[in-house]
Design an enzyme around this catalytic site. Structure first.
Site, mmCIF file in Angstrom:
data_model
loop_
_atom_site.group_PDB
_atom_site.id
_atom_site.type_symbol
_atom_site.label_atom_id
_atom_site.label_comp_id
_atom_site.label_asym_id
_atom_site.label_seq_id
_atom_site.Cartn_x
_atom_site.Cartn_y
_atom_site.Cartn_z
ATOM 1 C CG HIS A 1 -2.798 -4.114 -13.622
ATOM 2 N ND1 HIS A 1 -1.723 -4.927 -13.361
ATOM 3 C CD2 HIS A 1 -3.522 -4.728 -14.573
ATOM 4 C CE1 HIS A 1 -1.777 -5.984 -14.143
ATOM 5 N NE2 HIS A 1 -2.858 -5.902 -14.892
ATOM 6 C CG ASP B 1 -10.441 -5.676 -18.208
ATOM 7 O OD1 ASP B 1 -9.816 -6.045 -17.196
ATOM 8 O OD2 ASP B 1 -10.583 -6.391 -19.216
HETATM 9 C C1 SDX Z 1 -7.061 -7.690 -15.377
HETATM 10 O O1 SDX Z 1 -3.004 -9.463 -13.289
HETATM 11 C C2 SDX Z 1 -3.187 -9.197 -14.505
HETATM 12 O O2 SDX Z 1 -2.271 -9.137 -15.285
HETATM 13 C C3 SDX Z 1 -4.639 -9.022 -14.915
HETATM 14 C C4 SDX Z 1 -4.900 -8.538 -16.322
HETATM 15 C C5 SDX Z 1 -4.482 -9.548 -17.344
HETATM 16 O O3 SDX Z 1 -4.180 -9.143 -18.477
HETATM 17 O O4 SDX Z 1 -4.540 -10.757 -17.024
HETATM 18 O O5 SDX Z 1 -4.200 -7.322 -16.564
HETATM 19 C C6 SDX Z 1 -6.387 -8.293 -16.557
HETATM 20 O O6 SDX Z 1 -7.554 -8.406 -14.540
HETATM 21 C C7 SDX Z 1 -7.018 -6.199 -15.200
HETATM 22 C C8 SDX Z 1 -7.660 -5.743 -13.863
HETATM 23 C C9 SDX Z 1 -9.189 -5.730 -14.075
HETATM 24 N N1 SDX Z 1 -9.876 -5.428 -12.765
HETATM 25 C C10 SDX Z 1 -10.446 -4.265 -12.538
HETATM 26 O O7 SDX Z 1 -10.411 -3.301 -13.308
HETATM 27 C C11 SDX Z 1 -11.207 -4.212 -11.207
HETATM 28 C C12 SDX Z 1 -10.963 -2.872 -10.526
HETATM 29 N N2 SDX Z 1 -9.562 -2.836 -10.033
HETATM 30 C C13 SDX Z 1 -9.300 -3.325 -8.762
HETATM 31 O O8 SDX Z 1 -10.208 -3.981 -8.000
HETATM 32 C C14 SDX Z 1 -7.842 -3.476 -8.402
HETATM 33 O O9 SDX Z 1 -7.177 -2.387 -8.869
HETATM 34 C C15 SDX Z 1 -7.156 -4.744 -8.862
HETATM 35 C C16 SDX Z 1 -7.909 -5.954 -8.407
HETATM 36 C C17 SDX Z 1 -7.018 -4.749 -10.328
HETATM 37 C C18 SDX Z 1 -5.769 -4.753 -8.257
HETATM 38 O O10 SDX Z 1 -5.925 -4.792 -6.901
HETATM 39 P P1 SDX Z 1 -4.663 -4.911 -5.909
HETATM 40 O O11 SDX Z 1 -3.395 -4.889 -6.638
HETATM 41 O O12 SDX Z 1 -4.913 -6.065 -4.985
HETATM 42 O O13 SDX Z 1 -4.716 -3.552 -5.185
HETATM 43 P P2 SDX Z 1 -5.376 -3.324 -3.779
HETATM 44 O O14 SDX Z 1 -6.720 -3.977 -3.748
HETATM 45 O O15 SDX Z 1 -4.383 -3.703 -2.733
HETATM 46 O O16 SDX Z 1 -5.600 -1.738 -3.791
HETATM 47 C C19 SDX Z 1 -4.578 -0.861 -3.383
HETATM 48 C C20 SDX Z 1 -5.313 0.429 -3.021
HETATM 49 C C21 SDX Z 1 -6.456 0.197 -2.033
HETATM 50 O O17 SDX Z 1 -6.664 1.397 -1.314
HETATM 51 P P3 SDX Z 1 -5.893 1.616 0.142
HETATM 52 O O18 SDX Z 1 -6.142 0.354 0.953
HETATM 53 O O19 SDX Z 1 -4.443 1.845 -0.204
HETATM 54 O O20 SDX Z 1 -6.573 2.834 0.737
HETATM 55 O O21 SDX Z 1 -5.921 0.989 -4.191
HETATM 56 C C22 SDX Z 1 -7.329 1.005 -4.026
HETATM 57 C C23 SDX Z 1 -7.645 0.028 -2.925
HETATM 58 O O22 SDX Z 1 -8.867 0.345 -2.274
HETATM 59 N N3 SDX Z 1 -7.911 0.606 -5.311
HETATM 60 C C24 SDX Z 1 -8.991 1.155 -5.849
HETATM 61 C C25 SDX Z 1 -9.171 0.518 -7.082
HETATM 62 N N4 SDX Z 1 -8.209 -0.404 -7.251
HETATM 63 C C26 SDX Z 1 -7.428 -0.346 -6.151
HETATM 64 N N5 SDX Z 1 -9.825 2.127 -5.420
HETATM 65 C C27 SDX Z 1 -10.862 2.459 -6.232
HETATM 66 N N6 SDX Z 1 -11.080 1.880 -7.438
HETATM 67 C C28 SDX Z 1 -10.267 0.906 -7.890
HETATM 68 N N7 SDX Z 1 -10.492 0.359 -9.062
#
Ligand code: SDX
Length: 432
Positions: free
Chosen positions: A309, A366
């Site tokens: 998140h 989710d």
């Molecule tokens: C919702 O914003 C809100 O409030 C949203 C929400 C709401 O109520 O409106 O809460 C609802 O959208 C919840 C989120 C649902 N999405 C997912 O579950 C999709 C999977 N999660 C991700 O793609 C990710 O965690 C996000 C999109 C939710 C957040 O991404 P960020 O904050 O942009 O984080 P990032 O992409 O910069 O990741 C930071 C690190 C990275 O690795 P490094 O570059 O440090 O090596 O964490 C890793 C990412 O690769 N990472 C993950 C991951 N999520 C982040 N690695 C594996 N699996 C994941 N799910």
């Protein structure tokens, strides 16, 4: 809110002072509203992870502490004691309603639950396999063609109350009609004798030949899900509603843009993507390690859906409640879903794996919600429209807060850092 010492920025040998804003929960921000005029510099913040687009009094969340409150009330208490309609009133109007206010507000839902009969023809324009989010975004935007909208600059309370309830009440009908269209069953109309959630369930699952038995535990689970999805401050879809609304376009069009933003699998579409992921793991013999390793492998863009998140760097407080709700509902309904066991095993490994622990990646809202929708009999491609129903009051509340900014909210217009070609002269095609 409070303002005290300033932030000093030293640029090209000059020192500039920028005001510091302090929120009611002690959040601190540097007000850069005058940065460009003072320094001729802009800021760059990909994904706005460090940038506030407004001051808001609607929802407070603390990602480190896992706190979420709507107008100061903890979601744990609202999920346990409130109703979705009452929580919607709280978010939109800023206070819990008196019994008279709630009766009047709830009464409007019946008055505005039907959609214009001509709108039914719009459903026939979609292919049967149309994703319900495509249908919903179109239908919500089309409300502006069927229902007079309000003066965006200075809406009367009566007008605003009407369109707010029209959206919240009709969204159920549209979602149910989209579902019935997709399965080739006749539309079931809303009923005045049913409250918000039972009315939706009845429109979704009853038919002329088969009445639907409404179980209290199903209603309770849906109520909890809608309350927990009702708002989440400046998430992607809510910020979209604010940005689109800042052009003074009508509320229906602004909300329709929020629905489109919510559809993405990185946002609200994740609840559908979680079930896809769990089903893939199940098909793969339940090998959660394989999918965890895929998510850790930087050579792929694969991510575990429902994990991580932007704001929560601890367990999403909503996920805790939803996980409990999923267990209770599946037990009460006698549903033995193998995907729940896979989800629990996946979560256990994620919570122990250094890759996820170091990055503060936890299950989010989710991760378990789809298991509840699935147990109720809602098809996977309908999960995100269910999220949209829940988020409707939050979107409306933020749009209202935005248009009520004294003097009118400024139209949203971010800057950029240009990194393209420098000036060059046109070359005729025969010389290229
Ligand atoms: C919702 O914003 C809100 O409030 C949203 C929400 C709401 O109520 O409106 O809460 C609802 O959208 C919840 C989120 C649902 N999405 C997912 O579950 C999709 C999977 N999660 C991700 O793609 C990710 O965690 C996000 C999109 C939710 C957040 O991404 P960020 O904050 O942009 O984080 P990032 O992409 O910069 O990741 C930071 C690190 C990275 O690795 P490094 O570059 O440090 O090596 O964490 C890793 C990412 O690769 N990472 C993950 C991951 N999520 C982040 N690695 C594996 N699996 C994941 N799910």
């Amino acid at each position: 809110m409070g303002q005290e010492q300033t932030a000093k920025v030293i640029l090209d040998g000059n020192t500039f002072e920028l005001p510091i804003i302090i929120g009611s929960e002690g959040e601190r921000g540097i007000d850069i509203s005058k940065l460009r005029s003072l320094t001729n510099y802009v800021t760059l913040d990909h994904g706005f992870g460090n940038t506030s687009n407004c001051e808001s009094a609607i929802t407070f969340l603390d990602g480190e502490a896992g706190i979420l409150r709507y107008r100061g009330y903890p979601i744990e208490q609202l999920a346990e004691y409130s109703s979705f309609v009452e929580t919607a009133y709280l978010l939109i109007y800023g206070k819990l309603p008196t019994s008279e206010e709630l009766r009047e507000f709830s009464g409007l839902f019946n008055e505005h639950s039907m959609i214009h009969e001509d709108m039914k023809r719009l459903f026939n324009g979609f292919p049967v396999a149309a994703h319900p989010m495509a249908v919903l975004a179109s239908m919500i935007c089309s409300l502006s063609a069927y229902y007079p909208d309000i003066d965006m600059t200075n809406p009367s309370k009566k007008d605003f109350d009407r369109i707010a309830v029209q959206l919240m009440s009709k969204v159920r009908t549209m979602v149910a009609f989209a579902y019935k269209k997709s399965i080739g069953e006749p539309f079931v109309y809303p009923r005045e004798d049913l409250e918000y959630v039972p009315n939706l369930l009845n429109m979704l699952f009853s038919s002329p030949t088969k009445p639907y038995k409404i179980y209290d535990e199903v209603v309770q689970a849906m109520k909890v899900l809608f309350i927990l999805h009702a708002d989440h401050e400046q998430n992607c879809s809510t910020s979209t509603v604010r940005l689109v609304g800042s052009s003074r376009v009508n509320l229906f069009a602004s909300i329709s843009s929020g629905i489109c933003a919510l559809w993405g699998p990185l946002h609200g579409g994740a609840n559908e993507a979680v079930i896809d992921m769990l089903e893939a793991i199940q098909k793969d013999g339940g090998d959660v390690d394989k999918y965890i390793n895929m998510a850790k492998d930087k050579s792929t863009s694969y991510r575990l859906m429902g994990v991580g998140h932007r704001v929560y760097k601890s367990y999403d407080p909503r996920a805790k409640i939803i996980k409990q709700c999923a267990h209770e509902l599946l037990n009460k309904l006698g549903v033995d879903d193998p995907l729940l066991e896979i989800a629990i095993r996946l979560e256990e490994k994620v919570l122990k794996d250094p890759y996820f622990v170091e990055r503060n990646l936890y299950p989010n809202v989710d991760f378990y919600s789809g298991l509840i929708y699935k147990a109720i009999g809602i098809p996977k491609d309908m999960f995100t429209v269910m999220f949209a129903i829940g988020r409707m009051p939050g979107w409306i509340a933020h749009w209202k807060e935005m248009i009520e900014v004294p003097g009118g909210a400024k139209i949203g217009r971010p800057r950029q850092i240009y990194v393209g070609e420098n000036k060059r002269d046109y070359v005729t095609i025969n010389k290229r």
